[in-house]
Write an enzyme that holds these catalytic residues in place. Structure first.
Site, short mmCIF file in Angstrom:
data_model
loop_
_atom_site.label_atom_id
_atom_site.label_comp_id
_atom_site.label_asym_id
_atom_site.label_seq_id
_atom_site.Cartn_x
_atom_site.Cartn_y
_atom_site.Cartn_z
N LYS A 26 30.67 40.54 22.00
CA LYS A 26 31.18 39.53 21.09
C LYS A 26 30.36 39.52 19.78
O LYS A 26 30.93 39.56 18.68
CB LYS A 26 31.13 38.15 21.75
CG LYS A 26 31.83 37.05 20.95
CD LYS A 26 31.51 35.66 21.51
CE LYS A 26 32.21 35.36 22.81
NZ LYS A 26 33.57 34.81 22.63
N ARG A 96 28.07 30.44 22.79
CA ARG A 96 28.83 31.24 23.75
C ARG A 96 28.00 32.41 24.24
O ARG A 96 27.22 32.98 23.49
CB ARG A 96 30.08 31.83 23.07
CG ARG A 96 31.21 30.87 22.82
CD ARG A 96 32.43 31.68 22.37
NE ARG A 96 33.60 30.86 22.21
CZ ARG A 96 33.95 30.27 21.06
NH1 ARG A 96 33.19 30.41 19.98
NH2 ARG A 96 35.04 29.55 21.00
N GLY A 105 35.54 34.46 31.61
CA GLY A 105 35.45 33.26 32.44
C GLY A 105 34.24 33.22 33.33
O GLY A 105 34.06 32.30 34.11
N MET A 107 31.09 33.16 32.37
CA MET A 107 29.95 32.40 31.89
C MET A 107 30.37 31.20 31.05
O MET A 107 31.53 31.03 30.72
CB MET A 107 29.02 33.32 31.15
CG MET A 107 28.34 34.21 32.20
SD MET A 107 26.85 34.88 31.59
CE MET A 107 27.51 35.78 30.25
N ARG A 352 38.08 42.18 20.48
CA ARG A 352 37.48 43.10 21.47
C ARG A 352 38.59 43.99 21.99
O ARG A 352 39.78 43.67 21.85
CB ARG A 352 36.85 42.32 22.62
CG ARG A 352 37.83 41.45 23.35
CD ARG A 352 37.14 40.60 24.39
NE ARG A 352 38.09 39.66 24.99
CZ ARG A 352 37.74 38.60 25.70
NH1 ARG A 352 36.48 38.29 25.87
NH2 ARG A 352 38.66 37.81 26.24
N HIS A 468 34.63 56.59 59.30
CA HIS A 468 35.67 57.54 59.70
C HIS A 468 37.04 57.08 59.23
O HIS A 468 37.80 57.84 58.62
CB HIS A 468 35.66 57.69 61.23
CG HIS A 468 36.72 58.62 61.73
ND1 HIS A 468 37.95 58.17 62.17
CD2 HIS A 468 36.75 59.96 61.83
CE1 HIS A 468 38.68 59.20 62.53
NE2 HIS A 468 37.98 60.30 62.34
N SER A 776 28.38 74.44 48.72
CA SER A 776 29.17 73.23 48.51
C SER A 776 28.30 72.05 48.94
O SER A 776 27.84 71.99 50.08
CB SER A 776 30.44 73.29 49.35
OG SER A 776 31.17 72.11 49.18
N CYS A 843 31.80 68.65 47.98
CA CYS A 843 32.95 68.29 48.80
C CYS A 843 32.72 66.97 49.52
O CYS A 843 33.46 66.61 50.40
CB CYS A 843 33.27 69.40 49.79
SG CYS A 843 31.96 69.71 50.95
N TYR A 863 33.03 73.25 40.58
CA TYR A 863 34.19 72.46 40.96
C TYR A 863 33.79 71.22 41.75
O TYR A 863 32.67 71.14 42.26
CB TYR A 863 35.18 73.30 41.79
CG TYR A 863 34.70 73.66 43.17
CD1 TYR A 863 34.87 72.80 44.26
CD2 TYR A 863 34.06 74.87 43.40
CE1 TYR A 863 34.43 73.14 45.51
CE2 TYR A 863 33.60 75.22 44.66
CZ TYR A 863 33.79 74.35 45.72
OH TYR A 863 33.33 74.66 46.97
#
Lengths: 888, 888
Positions: A26, A96, A105, A107, A352, A468, A776, A843, A863
């Site tokens: 802000k 503020r 909302g 704070m 904003r 799992h 991997s 992976c 990758y």
């Protein structure tokens, strides 16, 4: 002396990010608006650093803050020609919060600060509006008492209600100055009663109270929860903005409003907002009065009679349109703005970047590229990859009513309804009768996979985001809520309890795997809608990114889904899931119960044709794309039956005694299966298992070759800790290949690599890479071992850890850069030192997490691989990572 | 071309170790004896590198070996004036293995090689002794056929026995040349029958056969097993020594013998050995004829009539005495020598450092320092620290007969007998009746500790060298055999089976925790005898070493034992063992079952006085020495009851329902407790537990202060993974200290540190060290997590790993330098970078392992901590590590 305070018009020279970090969103934006010549009420910002210092000093103000604030106030006074605390011409301010990112909302705010028994007179005189002045004063007392003094607001509301009853009126606007004066007296009595202190009359005392309250609010429960949900670090702190008040409630030539420069829900390019005449900002949000449309077009569309701002204040509206266009052009993004009109003068209070739905985000990004407002790179960065999930799965109809009965972890996105069922077999039976089910289990195990596959969604009482159930459900693209601890299952009587409510088998429930909510009954869902803009963004991402995106999949269904989502290969095909299939589990068990290598080999021989068929199917679907097959990983005991019934049935199938089976189960029991006899350790003890799997792979490859289907198998050895293990097992693969090659007189192309999922493997990457064509990173297990945390058990304390700020975020969700990350980087560096062309990938579950993908780019991976439904997320994230890596 | 062969007199210039690595111990020593002018039959050594090359080439001889051997043979021929394969004056050779370290009886030897149907005639003519020549020939055929051709020796023995029966004689020496000729013909028929080939007549073919057999023998089962037991790496390989034969069996002016330069059993300084007249070397060892004493003194002491060598061959004896003195002076160590007298000429065939008992090792080392033969440093290096164990525990009387019924792992040294008992409670009951028991369990858990304490020894069917039973038993100094898998316990009928034998409760068994043997009935044991030399060596070690030696102990008994053994503090006091005490476990369980922080605190309040007393006692015993107290570490479920009976009794004690207890047990259940909610994670969730423990510690400190007992408590936080955890918990300790300090108006001195037992902690040592006064490496858990191996489950595959040479040695026994070691070194470096004075120690099982202690010295640790009975081992090892670190 540190600088804790900056006037809006005198902010330091920093890049946008730096300024935001220091002044909050802000504050930075207010300063920015002044710079581009927009009308902003003067004020100043107390920095986020001051907030952190406040906590460092045990909730005391930083040294020097006092002086700097006073001098900042002086400057505001000069600019606006009013004086703080002045009896005649008092300066009033708003206080503020303003963090780095917007926390709507979350704070507290205080308006009209600076009013007291004397300045209120000045305000009345100056505005010639005594009612307005006393109304402002009482609003200030209410707000301040609530936010700063901790006096509950119902105290004041009750007084007002009573007063109105006595007076026989219904609206606050029916009260006049005298009424408010009386009420203010009552208010102050209440305050004295509640906190044993008078309401402060000194305006600086008021100011310090409000500043302190904003600082404090940074660590209130609401803010903590919000931060936790949104992964916002506590050490960011909040700034405090003190700004001279302008009033939208001084009469009918006043107004206040909020607007978006484009439609935040659909992304459509049309100014969109609401306003109220003669109102203060909070009234628009509070919902007491119904706000009116800003544009005439919107009013007509909404068939509303309440005139639009375009109609009531055409001149001011014209200015607003100029301003919003200027803002969007300046920020090159859709803006969420707040404004106030005081006696026909337009003031900008905030701008904003506007929050938007995933759909809107994509449309706005694509449109802005078309409009030449931003480049494609920028457009890609504008979309939060995590939001894409909502576009790929069914979601709950936001209009539908929900009877929420429990909450769990949002383990796999999407929403689904179905009949409660407590066993995998039942789910399968119901599926065959075309009935939808939700499989409800304490936790799931590999034996439940057929039921998970049959059910619409999965709900478990135990286990975390990487349990799992969660992992498999994400792989299947099925909704899953895991670890819903308040649900108590009674398998015996086929029901579960939540509090006092009982849900029986067959009753319908709905789960939302994106929020973790569990609801009674059916809740309507909306189907995903992947528009043309979506695929446009994806194609930009694909052209941009450097890392490839593969998928973790082993069933033909998953494999197909993943290809449709753009996967460029399989990064992890878990062969053990194939072992649980009903047709084969008997042979698997026979193998495990074998007493000699010969018996074992015989049983394995029966599994071989099934495995061959599995691989053949996957190769056929992936035609030509690389497929990484991980050889058997879990400990053998996972495959043995658990219930007496199953044991007895297995005994009669195999013609052996139940005792023999039970003895073997007890033999194989492990205290810590995660650290047990699994992965490549199985193959060191029983090489014939991997030999069979390699034979099946090569048989499948040869069949594909015959049918002219291109195949590139990458055979992956799991849980390696030493170079020797891989050396021995690579030799096993190679000699099986040689044997098959000779037998069929065919050349066999394949790669052999390993998972790096143990700290020791990462530490010895140099040595291990000598025997590997690829690595991997199995970051699930690497996280478990590096941190010493079992993901199955982590649920018991991980919340405490996030609450205590020990982990900023669950390390199973986003890679722990300082721990696991160090090992990954070290391993990459050492492996490449030895073999510059070694292929490196990931992976683990982290392969689908945007922050982790950013890390992977930095570490130099080739990758990432993730579950099919995360492939689009990974494609976008990889593109963002590439773009950002160029910038840094 | 590599050099594979060296003549004894032309060995390369290398230091002693280098020479031994290349030529093996035997080869290096033969070359050394020639250098100092002793009479050694000429010959040559084929290097250990040739052996490795042999295996690299898939059991084919290295390229160039052929040529080099032939040229070496030529040189021997020149020196001795005989020719290999010559009909008139044949050179005969012995072929012997010779590894870097002696592996007695583990490998095969061939003597008299070079004899065939023609050369035997030359030997007969040259020696004028036809019987000797044919006897030698038949011996050669027997040995060679057995070792090289794989024909079982009973084939030949049967023929000889039959022949003697037919001829009516009983001794081999009753047979003459003609008899042997006939038998040789029969031998060759047998060979032809067995292997379908003729016995080789070509002397080089004979030689290659023998050399190959020695190479092959390096990987036979016997050798593998020996290496495994003695931690000898396979890649050392063996050398082959080819040496011209000398004969001790050519008549009564010939002899052969073995001797030690000092008594290998007692260490006494007196020449000690045995010889045989007219015999070949193998005869002394084979035990067919009873060897005679070498010295007259020994003969008289043994009251033997058989004349000593001193008496029968005084001149040669005189030479031998000269030689042994020269050798001992040269090698500066007690030597084990072999010699042969051929026609009154003395030949030295071997010298090597003599094996000796622990007692002898100590005496010889101390004596040699007195004799100025070696320095104290050298004396310290002469003693294998592991051997000290046998001096500290009762051992089996070597003369006693043993009925071995099973074998397990030698988990905790010492021998003990007692009645079989299957439960901890029974063991305790019997103990109170003064009865000795052996506690036999599938595996032990913390609940069995009182029973382990009551029993003389512990025997388990499951678990490895670092299982609960093993660790606790070593801590208690009690014998333990663990993982004895052939024993099948039936708790119901209170008996165990091994094969067909059944052992009932109350029957007596004996276990030997040094060998892993389990025996039926009572086997006599010998009490340990710690002589004055022992304490002298220890005092030298203490003056030499740099690292301190602490102990892992928590009971007053252990603490006292450890002090007696020289511990300089406690490195690990595990507070959880104190929780299991009968008086307190109820409160512990009450705490765990509490539903609120208040209830928990109340229950903890009841445990407080007990803990205070524990700490007070330990502080009192250790007066002034540092005591490291680890706060609660195990997961809470370990403290809950397991059997229905216990649950029901607990329910009635606490006045709650059994279901409530069972629910909590199920709540707390963990898939992988090792990676679960334990260590400091407990305190993050329930800070009140550590608060109570700190209060107890400080209360005890204050009481000691009052009684003028010096105390230095080091409070240790376990299982830290991040700096934040330690920061939070150090703050907890500090504020408890502040509170107590204020309450009693007393200053409190203490340190706060942490265990480094997770890879992430090691990787972030820099950050963690900011909050730590000390680090203690918990290498048990660090090994588990770094390698991903659960020590409780490792037994299932660790053997396969050692067999496959993946681990040279169980990583829970000796630190895995390449994995865990890397992390320890990294952590030390980074911690010191941040805080140069940080105290660093180790408290895992490795703290008592000599090789690991060597590593700790290198890593720069300040102390090691081990179980009480290992303290002397650690003191000596630390001294050795210091000495060796100076040398490198």
């Amino acid at each position: 002396m540190a600088t804790w305070v900056y006037n809006f018009s005198k902010t330091p020279k920093k890049d946008k990010a730096g300024l935001k970090n220091l002044l909050g969103g802000k504050g930075a934006n207010l300063s920015e608006m002044i710079k581009i010549g927009l009308p902003v009420p003067p004020g100043f910002t107390i920095t986020t650093e001051a907030c952190n210092e406040f906590y460092k000093r045990n909730r005391k103000n930083p040294i020097g803050l006092d002086k700097q604030v006073k001098s900042a106030i002086k400057e505001v006074e000069k600019k606006i020609g009013k004086k703080f605390g002045d009896k005649k011409n008092p300066l009033l301010v708003s206080v503020r919060s303003g963090a780095r990112v917007s926390m709507p909302g979350m704070m507290d705010t205080v308006l009209n600060l600076g009013l007291n028994d004397e300045t209120v007179l000045g305000l009345a005189a100056k505005t010639k509006n005594e009612t307005f002045a006393y109304d402002s004063y009482r609003r200030f007392i209410q707000m301040y008492s609530n936010v700063v003094l901790g006096v509950d607001h119902h105290n004041f509301e009750d007084l007002i209600e009573n007063y109105k009853l006595t007076k026989g009126v219904t609206l606050d606007t029916d009260l006049d100055a005298e009424d408010w004066k009386k009420l203010i007296k009552d208010f102050r009595d209440v305050i004295k009663r509640e906190i044993k202190k008078d309401f402060p009359q000194d305006v600086y005392q008021q100011l310090w109270g409000a500043v302190g309250a904003v600082f404090q609010s940074w660590r209130n429960q609401r803010a903590k929860t919000y931060r936790k949900l949104n992964n916002i670090p506590e050490e960011w702190g909040t700034a405090v903005n003190v700004q001279s008040m302008v009033f939208g409630n001084m009469g009918d030539d006043c107004a206040t409003g909020v607007a978006f420069t484009r439609n935040p829900s659909t992304g459509e390019k049309s100014f969109y907002g609401e306003y109220l005449i003669n109102a203060q900002g909070e009234d628009v949000v509070a919902g007491i009065r119904t706000p009116q449309n800003i544009t005439k077009k919107a009013r007509l569309e909404a068939k509303s009679d309440a005139l639009s701002m375009e109609e009531t204040m055409p001149k001011v509206y014209g200015q607003l349109v100029q301003i919003y266009k200027k803002l969007e052009k300046h920020y090159k993004d859709m803006q969420d703005i707040e404004f106030t009109v005081e006696n026909k003068k337009l003031w900008m209070l905030q701008t904003r970047s506007g929050k938007r739905t995933a759909k809107a985000a994509i449309k706005i990004a694509v449109d802005m590229v078309k409009e030449n407002l931003i480049k494609k790179d920028e457009a890609l960065l504008r979309i939060d990859p995590k939001m894409l999930d909502t576009l790929l799965h069914p979601t709950l109809d936001p209009k539908a009513e929900k009877d929420i009965i429990a909450k769990g972890l949002p383990a796999s996105p999407g929403a689904a309804s179905g009949k409660i069922t407590f066993s995998a077999d039942d789910a399968e039976t119901l599926k065959s009768q075309n009935q939808k089910t939700i499989l409800v289990r304490l936790e799931t195990s590999p034996e439940d996979i057929h039921g998970m596959n049959a059910a619409e969604g999965i709900l478990t009482c135990r286990g975390g985001m990487t349990s799992h159930a969660a992992v498999v459900a994400r792989g299947m693209g099925k909704p899953c809520v895991s670890g819903s601890g308040t649900i108590q299952i009674d398998y015996q009587s086929k029901e579960f309890k939540v509090g006092n409510r009982v849900f029986k088998e067959g009753e319908i429930i709905t789960i939302d795997g994106s929020s973790g909510e569990v609801m009674s009954g059916e809740v309507k869902t909306i189907k995903p809608d992947i528009s043309g803009d979506f695929s446009k963004i994806m194609s930009w991402a694909d052209k941009t990114r450097k890392m490839q995106v593969r998928t973790n999949a082993e069933t033909p269904l998953d494999t197909k889904v993943a290809r449709e989502f753009g996967a460029e290969g399989i990064g992890l095909c878990r062969t053990e899931h194939m072992f649980f299939d009903e047709e084969r589990i008997l042979y698997v068990r026979q193998m495990i119960l074998s007493k000699s290598k010969e018996d074992r080999s015989e049983a394995l021989g029966k599994i071989l044709p099934f495995q061959k068929k599995d691989f053949y199917e996957i190769f056929s679907i992936m035609k030509g794309l690389p497929v990484t097959i991980r050889l058997l990983d879990p400990p053998l005991h996972e495959f043995l039956p658990k219930s007496e019934k199953e044991i007895s049935s297995l005994a009669s199938s195999l013609g052996i005694s139940e005792k023999e089976i039970k003895d073997r189960i007890s033999d194989l029991h492990e205290e810590n299966p995660m650290l047990g006899h699994r992965g490549c350790r199985l193959a060191i003890s029983y090489p014939e298992i991997y030999e069979m799997q390699c034979e099946a792979i090569f048989e499948a490859v040869l069949q594909c070759k015959k049918e002219k289907i291109k195949v590139l198998p990458e055979i992956m050895i799991p849980l390696v800790a030493t170079g020797q293990e891989l050396e021995i097992l690579k030799e096993l693969v190679d000699s099986k290949a040689k044997e098959m090659s000779k037998k069929y007189n065919q050349k066999l192309d394949y790669m052999v690599g390993t998972m790096i999922e143990l700290p020791r493997a990462a530490l010895n990457a140099h040595d291990i890479s000598k025997h590997a064509d690829f690595f991997s990173f199995g970051t699930n297990d690497l996280t478990q071992t590096t941190l010493g945390i079992s993901r199955d058990d982590a649920g018991k304390f991980l919340d405490d850890y996030v609450d205590n700020n020990i982990f900023k975020i669950d390390p199973f969700v986003s890679i722990d850069v300082n721990g696991v990350g160090q090992l990954v980087e070290l391993a990459c560096k050492n492996a490449k030192r030895n073999k510059s062309k070694i292929k490196l990938g990931i992976c683990g579950e982290h392969g689908g997490d945007p922050d982790s993908i950013m890390f992977c780019q930095k570490a130099g991976l080739n990758y990432v691989s993730c579950s099919p439904y995360r492939v689009p997320i990974a494609r976008l994230s990889a593109a963002q990572a590439k773009i950002l890596s160029k910038r840094n």
